[in-house]
Write an enzyme that holds these catalytic residues in place. Structure first.
Site, PDB file in Angstrom:
ATOM      1  N   GLY A  47       5.221   5.833  -1.256  1.00 12.47           N
ATOM      2  CA  GLY A  47       5.478   5.516   0.143  1.00 12.47           C
ATOM      3  C   GLY A  47       4.735   6.511   1.001  1.00 12.47           C
ATOM      4  N   GLU A  48       5.435   7.123   1.922  1.00 13.63           N
ATOM      5  CA  GLU A  48       4.821   8.111   2.808  1.00 13.63           C
ATOM      6  C   GLU A  48       5.604   9.415   2.652  1.00 13.63           C
ATOM      7  OE1 GLU A  48       2.232   9.833   5.130  1.00 13.63           O
ATOM      8  OE2 GLU A  48       4.349  10.045   5.563  1.00 13.63           O
ATOM      9  N   CYS A  79       3.318   8.846  -6.909  1.00 10.37           N
ATOM     10  CA  CYS A  79       2.492   8.900  -5.705  1.00 10.37           C
ATOM     11  C   CYS A  79       3.120   9.814  -4.637  1.00 10.37           C
ATOM     12  CB  CYS A  79       2.231   7.482  -5.220  1.00 10.37           C
ATOM     13  SG  CYS A  79       0.777   7.380  -4.178  1.00 10.37           S
ATOM     14  N   ILE A 133      -2.766   3.563  -4.783  1.00  6.54           N
ATOM     15  CA  ILE A 133      -2.733   3.165  -3.370  1.00  6.54           C
ATOM     16  C   ILE A 133      -2.707   4.426  -2.502  1.00  6.54           C
ATOM     17  CG2 ILE A 133      -1.479   1.897  -1.580  1.00  6.54           C
ATOM     18  CD1 ILE A 133      -0.181   0.255  -3.846  1.00  6.54           C
ATOM     19  N   HIS A 169       0.955   3.927  -9.442  1.00 12.56           N
ATOM     20  CA  HIS A 169       2.225   3.195  -9.275  1.00 12.56           C
ATOM     21  C   HIS A 169       2.554   2.352 -10.508  1.00 12.56           C
ATOM     22  CE1 HIS A 169       2.924   3.741  -4.889  1.00 12.56           C
ATOM     23  NE2 HIS A 169       1.631   3.986  -4.904  1.00 12.56           N
ATOM     24  N   GLU A 171       5.234   1.082 -11.280  1.00  9.74           N
ATOM     25  CA  GLU A 171       6.202   0.037 -10.904  1.00  9.74           C
ATOM     26  C   GLU A 171       5.504  -1.209 -10.347  1.00  9.74           C
ATOM     27  OE1 GLU A 171       5.368   2.541  -9.153  1.00  9.74           O
ATOM     28  OE2 GLU A 171       5.494   2.094  -7.016  1.00  9.74           O
TER      29      GLU A 171
HETATM   30  N1  GLN Z   1      -0.644   8.631   1.000  1.00  9.79           N
HETATM   31  C1  GLN Z   1       0.773   8.748   0.800  1.00  9.79           C
HETATM   32  C2  GLN Z   1       1.261  10.133   1.182  1.00  9.79           C
HETATM   33  O1  GLN Z   1       0.497  11.000   1.378  1.00  9.79           O
HETATM   34  C3  GLN Z   1       1.138   8.447  -0.626  1.00  9.79           C
HETATM   35  C4  GLN Z   1       0.737   7.021  -0.971  1.00  9.79           C
HETATM   36  C5  GLN Z   1       1.647   6.319  -1.898  1.00  9.79           C
HETATM   37  O2  GLN Z   1       2.770   6.758  -2.214  1.00  9.79           O
HETATM   38  N2  GLN Z   1       1.204   5.161  -2.321  1.00  9.79           N
HETATM   39  O3  GLN Z   1       2.437  10.337   1.282  1.00  9.79           O
END
Ligand code: GLN
Length: 190
Positions: A47-48, A79, A133, A169, A171
């Site tokens: 995610g972020e 990630c 991603i 990922h 998942e």
């Molecule tokens: N770019 C995201 C971050 O820096 C991570 C991307 C992801 O979890 N797919 O948090």
């Protein structure tokens, strides 16, 4: 076995589905009360990471999670989850949980064109089709870290004691072997 999946933001549902296919019980963690002693391990989804780190703090989950990981609770970060675990971020001043002895570069493949698939050779698992991603990679790994996979010379999967982390990922593919590997390490600890 019951695995808690942090469900504050990002791709948590897909982790739940992967674990359910393996017959593993799951709980979504959104509030402090969901993070209980019953859990055998946790997943930090993609995610972020900045948003997730702030939400973990806002919900009072950050300190108990850090303490549990330091106490040996099995954790799998994918990630953004890897970014939360990293001891150092090379292009960001934040350090979140900081429990894993790795330096991580965020958005390491470029912000926009960062999504791709790659076939990896993964320790303990073998050939694995990985989906990236806006992925980070591990720039350097310190003491206690076992490198599990590299992509074009960059570390993209690693483990250290009770912590497993991937820049990609698992998942988002139908291949359940990395989740299975995590669950086996959880079982081995029980
Ligand atoms: N770019 C995201 C971050 O820096 C991570 C991307 C992801 O979890 N797919 O948090």
């Amino acid at each position: 076995m019951e695995i808690g999946i942090f469900a504050l933001q990002g791709a948590f549902l897909e982790h739940r589905q992967a674990l359910e296919k393996l017959g593993v019980e799951t709980t979504e963690i959104r509030k402090r009360a969901h993070f209980c002693d019953r859990l055998d391990g946790v997943i930090l989804p993609g995610g972020e990471s900045t948003v997730q780190g702030k939400l973990l703090k806002d919900e009072g989950l950050f300190a108990p999670l850090k303490e549990a990981i330091e106490g040996g609770m099995p954790v799998f970060g994918t990630c953004a989850g890897l970014i939360l675990l990293a001891g150092k971020l090379t292009n960001d001043e934040n350090v979140w949980l900081g429990t894993m002895n790795v330096s991580v570069k965020r958005n390491a493949y470029g912000r926009q064109l960062g999504s791709f698939r790659a076939d990896l050779e993964t320790a303990h698992i073998g050939a694995y089709p990985a989906v990236f991603i806006r992925a980070p990679y591990i720039e350097s790994a310190g003491k206690g870290v076992e490198v599990l996979a590299e992509h074009e010379g960059k570390i993209v999967a690693a483990r250290q004691a009770n912590m497993l982390a991937t820049a990609f990922h698992p998942e988002l593919t139908s291949d359940l072997r990395i989740h299975e590997y995590f669950c086996n390490t959880v079982c081995a600890k029980k």
